[in-house]
Scaffold this active site. Structure first.
Site, mmCIF file in Angstrom:
data_model
loop_
_atom_site.group_PDB
_atom_site.id
_atom_site.type_symbol
_atom_site.label_atom_id
_atom_site.label_comp_id
_atom_site.label_asym_id
_atom_site.label_seq_id
_atom_site.Cartn_x
_atom_site.Cartn_y
_atom_site.Cartn_z
ATOM 1 C CB CYS A 11 32.858 39.775 49.166
ATOM 2 S SG CYS A 11 32.373 39.238 50.818
ATOM 3 C CG ASP A 33 33.316 37.085 53.676
ATOM 4 O OD1 ASP A 33 33.227 38.283 54.019
ATOM 5 O OD2 ASP A 33 32.328 36.383 53.410
ATOM 6 C CD GLN A 52 31.326 39.908 46.374
ATOM 7 O OE1 GLN A 52 30.438 40.588 46.881
ATOM 8 N NE2 GLN A 52 32.411 40.445 45.847
ATOM 9 N NE ARG A 85 22.522 40.258 50.527
ATOM 10 C CZ ARG A 85 23.683 40.874 50.705
ATOM 11 N NH1 ARG A 85 23.898 41.630 51.765
ATOM 12 N NH2 ARG A 85 24.647 40.756 49.806
ATOM 13 C CG HIS A 140 27.316 36.628 47.680
ATOM 14 N ND1 HIS A 140 26.352 37.228 46.891
ATOM 15 C CD2 HIS A 140 27.900 37.638 48.404
ATOM 16 C CE1 HIS A 140 26.357 38.547 47.128
ATOM 17 N NE2 HIS A 140 27.283 38.807 48.034
ATOM 18 N NE ARG A 157 28.036 41.933 43.926
ATOM 19 C CZ ARG A 157 27.411 41.881 45.102
ATOM 20 N NH1 ARG A 157 28.089 42.054 46.217
ATOM 21 N NH2 ARG A 157 26.112 41.591 45.174
#
Ligand code: CP
Ligand code: NVA
Length: 297
Positions: free
Chosen positions: A248, A211, A135, A105, A132, A276
């Site tokens: 998310c 988000d 996700q 990440r 991402h 996930r």
């Protein structure tokens, strides 16, 4: 046993559509085996490297690897030589000698790609400022679980057109769903349909998704322009009766979405978070299969 080029999971755009669909189908299968997980990662190790915060990515990757019999090593870039004393190339080569795959990440997507270029093991994107993909695999899995096939569904994205939104837009042509983005004019996307009127955008939606307006690294940003794109009850009532709400996480309650919406059965955020785990098992399996791992035991 192995091909010289590892299978990286860096961006949905780099993986063939059929492969992405197979990974998603495998994720559903692995979820069904939640309480009797096949030990397909026995003896294998995953390194996880973070230069940003995380709850879900960190824990779900660690649980995914361990539930399937593997091990994990977690490092923060601040503790690593890469933060000043060592090149990306050297770090990638050395990490490749210790573990079987690495999840990273980091904000800088180009740096992630540079790492992958030098790595001799699969590299997985655990979020960059660009995308991402893990996700979105979990999100698509959740939509399939709740609403069935993705083809033809209307998914409306609200608020900031960020890394997560961008990845949703990459997924739309692969699975054949309609992605409509409702956000301030200056963020109008190039890779998705756009509707500036939030209420109008919600008409007939199967999925409403948003988000945070302040992604990691954007702290202190002015959020005033996002208020017309807040997901609230008035907006949800414009969507189809069975419509679901997704996020998310982490959520800034009262900003991009109201507590009222989060308290309704339409909100599937915790299933989305759980997925996930299952999606990443399938992503890891796809990456590691290429390195000789047998997917069924
Ligand atoms: N959604 C997500 O990636 O959460 P974390 O930042 O907690 O990993
Ligand atoms: N857009 C958010 C997602 C967090 C999982 C961020 O980049 O911070």
């Amino acid at each position: 046993m192995t091909d010289a080029t590892p299978r990286h999971f860096l961006d949905l755009s780099e993986i063939p559509a059929d492969t992405l669909k197979q990974i998603l189908n495998h994720a559903h299968q692995l979820k069904r085996l939640k309480f009797s997980p096949p030990q397909i990662f026995e003896g294998l190790s995953l390194a996880m490297v973070f230069d940003k915060r995380s709850t879900r990515t960190r824990m779900s990757f660690e649980a995914a690897m361990k539930q399937l019999g593997g091990h994990t090593i977690v490092m923060n870039t601040q503790e690593m030589q890469i933060t000043g004393a060592e090149s990306v190339e050297d770090t990638a080569n050395v990490v490749s000698r210790f573990v079987d795959a690495v999840m990273i990440r980091m904000g800088d997507h180009e740096a992630l790609c540079e790492f992958a270029q030098h790595a001799k093991i699969p590299v997985i994107n655990g979020l960059t400022d660009h995308s991402h993909p893990c996700q979105i695999m979990a999100d698509l899995m959740t939509i399939e679980e709740k609403l069935g096939a993705l083809g033809g569904k209307k998914i409306v994205w609200y608020g900031d057109f960020n890394n997560v939104a961008y990845t949703f837009a990459q997924a739309a042509p692969v699975w054949g769903f309609e992605l409509l983005v409702s956000c301030p004019e200056d963020l109008r996307p190039l890779n998705a349909a756009y509707e500036p009127d939030a209420q109008k955008a919600a008409e007939g939606a199967d999925v409403i998704v948003t988000d945070t307006w302040v992604s990691m690294g954007q702290e202190g940003k002015d959020i005033d322009k996002f208020w017309p794109y807040q997901v609230n009850t008035a907006l949800m009532t414009r969507a189809k009766p069975h419509a679901i709400f997704m996020h998310c996480m982490p959520i800034h309650r009262g900003e991009e979405v109201t507590d009222e919406v989060l308290a309704t059965p339409a909100s599937v955020i915790y299933d989305e978070a759980e997925n996930r785990l299952h999606a990443q098992k399938a992503i890891l399996a796809w990456c590691l299969e290429h390195a000789g791992v047998k997917l069924s035991r």
